[in-house]
Design an enzyme around this catalytic site. Sequence first.
Site, mmCIF file in Angstrom:
data_model
loop_
_atom_site.group_PDB
_atom_site.id
_atom_site.type_symbol
_atom_site.label_atom_id
_atom_site.label_comp_id
_atom_site.label_asym_id
_atom_site.label_seq_id
_atom_site.Cartn_x
_atom_site.Cartn_y
_atom_site.Cartn_z
ATOM 1 N N HIS A 77 46.814 33.331 42.692
ATOM 2 C CA HIS A 77 47.963 33.273 41.578
ATOM 3 C C HIS A 77 47.569 34.038 40.316
ATOM 4 O O HIS A 77 46.439 33.327 39.859
ATOM 5 C CB HIS A 77 48.488 31.967 41.398
ATOM 6 C CG HIS A 77 49.513 31.613 40.379
ATOM 7 N ND1 HIS A 77 50.774 30.816 40.960
ATOM 8 C CD2 HIS A 77 49.752 31.850 39.002
ATOM 9 C CE1 HIS A 77 51.710 30.643 39.834
ATOM 10 N NE2 HIS A 77 51.093 31.246 38.926
ATOM 11 N N TYR A 78 48.109 34.950 39.636
ATOM 12 C CA TYR A 78 47.467 35.291 38.295
ATOM 13 C C TYR A 78 47.058 34.258 37.453
ATOM 14 O O TYR A 78 47.925 33.403 36.933
ATOM 15 C CB TYR A 78 48.584 36.309 37.650
ATOM 16 C CG TYR A 78 47.927 36.944 36.422
ATOM 17 C CD1 TYR A 78 47.093 38.067 36.557
ATOM 18 C CD2 TYR A 78 48.074 36.188 35.365
ATOM 19 C CE1 TYR A 78 46.791 38.613 35.287
ATOM 20 C CE2 TYR A 78 47.497 36.535 34.064
ATOM 21 C CZ TYR A 78 46.848 37.773 34.067
ATOM 22 O OH TYR A 78 46.557 38.369 33.019
ATOM 23 N N HIS A 79 45.974 34.572 36.838
ATOM 24 C CA HIS A 79 45.542 33.634 35.475
ATOM 25 C C HIS A 79 44.425 34.475 34.966
ATOM 26 O O HIS A 79 43.764 35.119 35.533
ATOM 27 C CB HIS A 79 45.271 32.204 36.221
ATOM 28 C CG HIS A 79 43.760 32.326 37.196
ATOM 29 N ND1 HIS A 79 43.861 32.589 38.396
ATOM 30 C CD2 HIS A 79 42.589 31.994 37.139
ATOM 31 C CE1 HIS A 79 42.692 32.742 39.133
ATOM 32 N NE2 HIS A 79 41.972 32.427 37.914
ATOM 33 N N LEU A 80 44.566 34.181 33.551
ATOM 34 C CA LEU A 80 43.635 34.580 32.571
ATOM 35 C C LEU A 80 42.720 33.463 32.208
ATOM 36 O O LEU A 80 43.072 32.554 31.715
ATOM 37 C CB LEU A 80 44.370 35.141 31.330
ATOM 38 C CG LEU A 80 43.618 35.781 30.316
ATOM 39 C CD1 LEU A 80 42.617 36.893 30.561
ATOM 40 C CD2 LEU A 80 44.504 36.147 29.091
#
Length: 135
Positions: free
Chosen positions: A99-102
């Site tokens: 899942h995209y995460h920064l």
Amino acid sequence: MESTTTVEKIVRRELPAAIVYESDHVIAFADHDPINFGHLLIAPVKPYKTFLDLPEAVFLEIHEVARDLYRRLEAKYQPDGIGFMQNNGTYPDFNALDHYHLHIFPRFKGDQFGWKTSELGLQSVEALQASLTDL
């Protein structure tokens, strides 16, 4: 059956998390295995997998939240620096959450976090330019 990501479980309160920001589209919470206290993840609420999958409005909100959290981290922890990291690629090798995460995290001299390079070593400008041909 489609799997549910860790972030989706946090959004639905199926997993506990120290949430510092939440809207209809973006959530930010503490990393459970932090580099330093104040290590946060900023993620879309929906399970976009990569940087390129993010709708423009979600992309912009993530970066607005990052700017706000940067200021808040500086004020609270007075770090020597602030780090950002974002990984894309196959799960779980390059994106442990799928899942995209920064990541945003305070940095302190001597905190042991570092950048490990490959065996390429220092390169000449010419070699770097050649590697970028047709990019």
